[in-house]
Design a protein around this motif. Structure first.
Motif, PDB file in Angstrom:
ATOM      1  N   SER A 190      23.853 -25.254 -31.264  1.00 35.62           N
ATOM      2  CA  SER A 190      24.001 -24.230 -30.221  1.00 35.62           C
ATOM      3  C   SER A 190      22.642 -23.674 -29.815  1.00 35.62           C
ATOM      4  O   SER A 190      22.392 -23.410 -28.637  1.00 35.62           O
ATOM      5  N   LEU A 193      20.993 -26.042 -27.470  1.00 37.10           N
ATOM      6  CA  LEU A 193      21.595 -25.910 -26.142  1.00 37.10           C
ATOM      7  C   LEU A 193      21.042 -24.679 -25.414  1.00 37.10           C
ATOM      8  O   LEU A 193      20.772 -24.720 -24.210  1.00 37.10           O
ATOM      9  N   ILE A 194      20.864 -23.588 -26.157  1.00 36.61           N
ATOM     10  CA  ILE A 194      20.316 -22.364 -25.563  1.00 36.61           C
ATOM     11  C   ILE A 194      18.879 -22.588 -25.128  1.00 36.61           C
ATOM     12  O   ILE A 194      18.456 -22.106 -24.071  1.00 36.61           O
ATOM     13  N   GLY A 196      17.715 -25.413 -24.105  1.00 40.19           N
ATOM     14  CA  GLY A 196      17.853 -26.186 -22.874  1.00 40.19           C
ATOM     15  C   GLY A 196      18.194 -25.309 -21.679  1.00 40.19           C
ATOM     16  O   GLY A 196      17.668 -25.497 -20.578  1.00 40.19           O
ATOM     17  N   LEU A 197      19.076 -24.332 -21.893  1.00 39.60           N
ATOM     18  CA  LEU A 197      19.449 -23.402 -20.829  1.00 39.60           C
ATOM     19  C   LEU A 197      18.251 -22.578 -20.382  1.00 39.60           C
ATOM     20  O   LEU A 197      17.995 -22.446 -19.173  1.00 39.60           O
ATOM     21  N   LEU A 198      17.514 -22.029 -21.328  1.00 42.13           N
ATOM     22  CA  LEU A 198      16.348 -21.207 -20.988  1.00 42.13           C
ATOM     23  C   LEU A 198      15.265 -22.034 -20.302  1.00 42.13           C
ATOM     24  O   LEU A 198      14.613 -21.560 -19.362  1.00 42.13           O
ATOM     25  N   TYR A 200      15.754 -24.691 -18.494  1.00 40.45           N
ATOM     26  CA  TYR A 200      16.233 -24.952 -17.127  1.00 40.45           C
ATOM     27  C   TYR A 200      16.023 -23.725 -16.234  1.00 40.45           C
ATOM     28  O   TYR A 200      15.531 -23.842 -15.108  1.00 40.45           O
ATOM     29  N   LEU A 201      16.389 -22.546 -16.720  1.00 41.13           N
ATOM     30  CA  LEU A 201      16.214 -21.324 -15.939  1.00 41.13           C
ATOM     31  C   LEU A 201      14.743 -21.084 -15.618  1.00 41.13           C
ATOM     32  O   LEU A 201      14.399 -20.636 -14.520  1.00 41.13           O
ATOM     33  N   THR A 205      14.720 -22.331 -11.613  1.00 37.56           N
ATOM     34  CA  THR A 205      15.282 -21.209 -10.861  1.00 37.56           C
ATOM     35  C   THR A 205      14.247 -20.099 -10.655  1.00 37.56           C
ATOM     36  O   THR A 205      13.220 -20.061 -11.344  1.00 37.56           O
ATOM     37  N   VAL A 217      18.843 -13.059 -21.517  1.00 34.06           N
ATOM     38  CA  VAL A 217      19.722 -14.225 -21.713  1.00 34.06           C
ATOM     39  C   VAL A 217      19.660 -14.684 -23.163  1.00 34.06           C
ATOM     40  O   VAL A 217      20.685 -14.987 -23.784  1.00 34.06           O
ATOM     41  N   VAL A 221      23.161 -14.505 -25.234  1.00 29.11           N
ATOM     42  CA  VAL A 221      23.812 -15.801 -25.485  1.00 29.11           C
ATOM     43  C   VAL A 221      23.644 -16.239 -26.934  1.00 29.11           C
ATOM     44  O   VAL A 221      24.611 -16.689 -27.580  1.00 29.11           O
TER      45      VAL A 221
END
Length: 275
Positions: A190, A193-194, A196-198, A200-201, A205, A217, A221
């Motif tokens: 997990s 994955l977090i 990866g999310l950060l 990407y952001l 973005t 975040v 999260v």
């Protein structure tokens, strides 16, 4: 699906025949080094001072280690350490007047998180930097460290999950022969994955330019994931058995709420790129 037997000796070798070298410490250091290399890439890409990163890293390492140790002693085993204060600060246990090397066997991730935040605050105050900029950019690499720490816990056969009540799961043979949830791996996955999310952001973005957003975040999260996974995890100390939510979950709630507040705050704060 069958169960998987796990019986690795957590000790790799002994230095000078006295000091144990364990997988946990090796994985801990590996996580920090990986996080540092990614942070170095981020700082270089944004043309920030690598000398500042080195100083910040020193603050963080001290803050994380002190925070993890104090977090365990205060939140999970206060009754013992309140009577053995010296053992909080030294990697020895004193039995009948004799010192036995044990290493720092109790470390708490919530304490480490708080220690890291305090370290960033002290660094930013001393070097007159934007604390939100630092929090946001260190937030990106933080899950890497967390993931490797949990992999170290798996190598040590510790902080594992409750029985699966089936023929699936991991059997931690050093403790018992019961198939259990490998919650260390759940957390490690997990956290990746977090990350990866950060990432990407941050890369894809404009949200990452809002001060405090990435840090918010991370807190909301990551600690939400921690709170959920704790339902599958064995309690670490006996007093948790009588609690509706265990200590890990109770400590996660303030971090989740703080993360939500940072996200809300970031929507109102002007964008910046100042270190």
């Amino acid at each position: 699906m069958g169960s998987f037997e796990w019986n690795l000796d957590p000790e790799i070798t002994q230095l000078f025949g006295v000091f144990p070298i364990k997988y946990y410490g090796l994985f801990f250091v590996t996580g920090i080094l990986l996080a540092y290399q990614i942070a170095k890439h981020i700082f270089s890409a944004e043309k920030k001072s690598l000398e500042q990163l080195e100083k910040l890293s020193s603050y963080l390492i001290v803050g994380i280690l002190v925070g993890m140790r104090l977090g365990h002693c205060l939140f999970y085993d206060f009754e013992y350490y309140s009577e053995h204060i010296l053992e909080i600060f030294v990697p020895f246990q004193i039995i009948n007047g004799t010192w036995h090397f044990t290493g720092f066997t109790g470390l708490a991730s919530h304490g480490g998180s708080l220690g890291a935040i305090i370290a960033i605050f002290l660094f930013s105050r001393k070097y007159k930097t934007s604390i939100l900029w630092v929090l946001d950019h260190i937030a990106i690499v933080t899950p890497i460290v967390g993931a490797w720490i949990r992999l170290g816990n798996f190598m040590n056969s510790e902080i594992y999950g409750k029985p699966t009540h089936g023929n699936y799961g991991v059997i931690f043979m050093r403790d018992d022969m019961i198939p259990r949830h490998p919650t260390q791996l759940y957390e490690a996955f997990s956290y990746l994955l977090i990350f990866g999310l950060l990432w990407y952001l941050y890369k894809k973005t404009q949200l990452a330019k809002q001060q405090g957003f990435l840090f918010g975040v991370l807190l909301s999260v990551l600690f939400l994931a921690r709170l959920i996974i704790e339902f599958f995890k064995e309690n670490q100390v006996s007093f948790e058995d009588s609690m509706t939510l265990n200590m890990g979950q109770l400590l996660s709630i303030p971090f989740i709420l703080a993360g939500i507040l940072f996200i809300i705050y970031s929507k109102r704060k002007p964008k910046t790129n100042v270190l």
